[in-house]
Design a protein around this motif. Sequence first.
Motif, PDB file in Angstrom:
ATOM      1  N   LYS A 716     -10.668  -7.635 -42.167  1.00 22.15           N
ATOM      2  CA  LYS A 716     -11.630  -6.578 -41.854  1.00 22.15           C
ATOM      3  C   LYS A 716     -13.088  -6.797 -42.084  1.00 22.15           C
ATOM      4  CE  LYS A 716      -8.196  -2.711 -42.445  1.00 22.15           C
ATOM      5  NZ  LYS A 716      -7.608  -1.511 -43.258  1.00 22.15           N
ATOM      6  N   GLY A 717     -13.147  -7.571 -43.240  1.00 16.44           N
ATOM      7  CA  GLY A 717     -14.618  -7.916 -43.786  1.00 16.44           C
ATOM      8  C   GLY A 717     -15.122  -8.766 -42.559  1.00 16.44           C
ATOM      9  N   LEU A 718     -14.420  -9.736 -42.067  1.00 13.85           N
ATOM     10  CA  LEU A 718     -15.061 -10.618 -41.179  1.00 13.85           C
ATOM     11  C   LEU A 718     -15.369  -9.909 -39.744  1.00 13.85           C
ATOM     12  CD1 LEU A 718     -15.265 -13.543 -39.986  1.00 13.85           C
ATOM     13  CD2 LEU A 718     -12.943 -13.553 -39.457  1.00 13.85           C
ATOM     14  N   LEU A 719     -14.353  -9.130 -39.351  1.00 17.91           N
ATOM     15  CA  LEU A 719     -14.415  -8.115 -38.250  1.00 17.91           C
ATOM     16  C   LEU A 719     -15.980  -7.371 -38.276  1.00 17.91           C
ATOM     17  CD1 LEU A 719     -11.204  -7.112 -37.140  1.00 17.91           C
ATOM     18  CD2 LEU A 719     -12.603  -8.577 -35.889  1.00 17.91           C
ATOM     19  N   GLY A 720     -16.127  -6.745 -39.558  1.00  9.84           N
ATOM     20  CA  GLY A 720     -17.069  -5.845 -39.812  1.00  9.84           C
ATOM     21  C   GLY A 720     -18.359  -6.821 -39.907  1.00  9.84           C
ATOM     22  N   ALA A 721     -18.642  -7.846 -40.291  1.00  8.53           N
ATOM     23  CA  ALA A 721     -19.731  -8.538 -40.367  1.00  8.53           C
ATOM     24  C   ALA A 721     -20.091  -9.245 -39.029  1.00  8.53           C
ATOM     25  CB  ALA A 721     -19.524  -9.871 -41.340  1.00  8.53           C
ATOM     26  N   LEU A 722     -18.877  -9.568 -38.087  1.00  5.82           N
ATOM     27  CA  LEU A 722     -19.262 -10.290 -36.754  1.00  5.82           C
ATOM     28  C   LEU A 722     -19.844  -8.988 -35.998  1.00  5.82           C
ATOM     29  CD1 LEU A 722     -16.353 -12.692 -36.237  1.00  5.82           C
ATOM     30  CD2 LEU A 722     -18.873 -13.152 -36.535  1.00  5.82           C
ATOM     31  N   GLY A 723     -19.352  -7.765 -36.118  1.00  4.35           N
ATOM     32  CA  GLY A 723     -19.596  -6.599 -35.368  1.00  4.35           C
ATOM     33  C   GLY A 723     -20.898  -6.131 -35.707  1.00  4.35           C
ATOM     34  N   ALA A 724     -21.300  -6.387 -36.984  1.00  2.08           N
ATOM     35  CA  ALA A 724     -22.716  -6.023 -37.440  1.00  2.08           C
ATOM     36  C   ALA A 724     -23.760  -6.941 -36.717  1.00  2.08           C
ATOM     37  CB  ALA A 724     -22.910  -6.100 -38.929  1.00  2.08           C
ATOM     38  N   THR A 725     -23.404  -8.436 -36.613  1.00  2.01           N
ATOM     39  CA  THR A 725     -24.237  -9.325 -36.140  1.00  2.01           C
ATOM     40  C   THR A 725     -24.452  -9.229 -34.585  1.00  2.01           C
ATOM     41  OG1 THR A 725     -23.554 -11.007 -37.783  1.00  2.01           O
ATOM     42  CG2 THR A 725     -24.522 -11.869 -35.332  1.00  2.01           C
TER      43      THR A 725
END
Length: 821
Positions: A716-725
């Motif tokens: 979830k953290g990876l998806l959130g960070a990539l999504g924010a990028t």
Amino acid sequence: MSDLPPKRSIKRWLVTTNHKDVGVLYLSTALFFLVFGGVLALLFRAHLWESGGSGILGGSTYNQAVTTHGLLMVFWFLSPFAAGFANYLVPLQIGAKDLAFPRLNALSYWFYLFSGILVGISFFQGGSFAGGWTMYAPLNVPTYSPAMQATTGGNATILALILFTLSITIGTVNFLTTIHRSRAEGLGLWNVPMFTWSWLLTVWMMLFAFAALLAALLLLATDRVFLTQYFATDQGSGLLWGHLFWFFGHPEVYIVFFPALGIMFETFQTFTGRRLVGRKWVIIAMVLVAVQSFLVWMHHMFLTTINLPIKTLFMATTIGISLPFDLMVFALIYTMVKGRIRFTTPFLFSLGALVLFILGGITGVFLGAVVLDYEFRGTYWVVAHFHYVMVAGVTAMIGGLYYWWPKITGKMYSETLGKANFAVYFLGFNLLYFPMFLAWETPRRVFHYGEGLELYHQIATVGAFVLGASFLIMFYTLGKSLVSGPDAPDNPWEFSRTAEWAIPSPPPLDNWSGRPSYASGRLEFVDAATDGGAVAAGETATADVEDGGHEAHADHASIWPFGIGLGTFVFFLGLGGLTPYIGEFAEANGGDIGATADPSVVYPVLTGLGVAILAYVLFQFGREQFEAPEMAIAERWPFGGVDNTKFGVWVFLASDVVVFGAFIGAYVFMRIHAGWFEWSTVPPSALPGLINTYVLLTSSFTVILALVMAERGNKKGLLGALGATVLLGLTFMGIKAWEWSGKFAHGDFWFSGLEYSIYYVTTGLHGLHVLLGLFVAGFMIYRVLTVDAYLDDERPVEYFGLYWHFVDIVWVFLFPLFYLM
């Protein structure tokens, strides 16, 4: 797809990624372009039989023939022919099973092939480019070209060159990664074969030289397709092109000649039975030449308005770069003196290349002197000198083709026919090019000349046809060998000393049955079942295995490199025909861009189709499971601390630094030329640029956060960070689109003036990099959602971060240049 069809199947050659197959494709395709360019040369040599210009070609067709001949020979024959040898031989010589990135290797070939097809098609699109192979400004832009040639046909040639430089860039990244990180155990850099050394330095030069050419071609393409104003003005555009082109152009001489030197070193050692005299000093001399090659480009610009002290400085660097070549020439001569020469066909071609190169080098010294260059520049003295150097390289490479032909095909050829081939070739070469020294007063690229020079040109034309006949002999000799020649032994040469001769002819698919090792000081094959003990060279060893005793399996087939090449070809084919549409838009908005051809609906359709094909095949390329394992045990100094992909990313970014550096340098050069403080600032407000700076810097932080989440296995953290990028990247693009639309609303378009062209093109190139990064990030999100990618191996997130941080750093330079100064 991993298994390869048989060699007699067409499918094999469409899907193969094996380095030997790709090498054969490069060699055969380069020979085709040799014939293509050679036929054009015979046409204009026949035209020059008479002095009055009343030959078989008109002025425009003559210019097209001369230009395309030069482009084909320099770009589509010389370097790719050497790349064919390198693809086939470098992994064998260093003990690798393949190149580091096999699919990218195949992609580099397909880009090369389709770029050449694009050049051929240009003749049927109103005429190919006709401004000379050096493409000097302002003759390279639509304003100074016939209408159709200015758009479709001429554009196709420029876009083909861009596609070719992309092929070169992919290949250089691949070879640099392979040679630096995939050498057999115990094989230090000092001890790699001389051909591999020559190719290593060649690809280092290619990495930076072709990046400068790519930048120049991108600027030229925007002028031709989108009607920007880089080279259509009198504000220093000719000097700008000269600096960008010759920063590539002079290293290109050594890029072409170094592989030929490597072949000469190998064949001289084999056929004199002696190790190259002064080997380490020769390597040092080659390194010096590779570095100095980027410091002499301005000697091609002695006739420009550059001041005399600068010209004198570059005259000194030109003399300086000749000294290491003296060392190499004497090393070859002393190797012959101290050895026992066997005058085989490969050695005859290599010896002939040395003789021709000495003559070419001596005549080049004349051009390195400012005073003499004023007299000789733009004459046939330059033509003769250039061919005595460049085609001397071709001479050595033909020797290389005969030398490695038994290894590649498993067949021997007739030495009698080979020696006859050399005799006719050497006679034709000198008949063709030496009279040009005597007819030096003939102006270059002009389809008529003075009556007193007719005899020299007629001798040269006879020589051209004799030289052409020598290639017919070569094709017959090699064809006869392939069909009915005797089988070649594994090593047909008594004193050959490199690793490719220690395995069967032709080599097996995976090259080695055991792991090659030089740990004992000589080539041995380690029994990989135990990875201990050694098997002497030439004996059988078991299959290589990875750590833990499991057999390593490398894939060799993928259709997607071909698909990417095809999609890019269709896209570029359509892009070249969009100029009339842009022209109509420009004229409707007050742009003075000159006459253009009538628009055709075919080209927008092709452009859209190309984009659609690329979207599909790139997606499938990313999804494909393709195994190309790194060597478990290898020499990797001085890059042992990084893996192959990370090293490849760093090398690619190094070339991109040169591309952006050239764009920024063009801005600084043109602004200084126009008067720094008289330059109108295009963005009326710095606020959008400032906001975008904060947006991109924040996106760098979210990419770092994504790497941390991947290292922790937090999906979830990876998806959130990539999504924010992705959101931040889209925000950047949205602000940029809003800023551009505001300018468009006020009538400020990219064709409105030089300062507008530079602003839109430079920031547009950066925006394209952001867009490509967004596509990659979006694909990574898809992979995380579908297969939980990057949670067990976070390295792809790190590699993406390197690219994204680079894009952000570039903006940090662009913001003050365009918004604050």
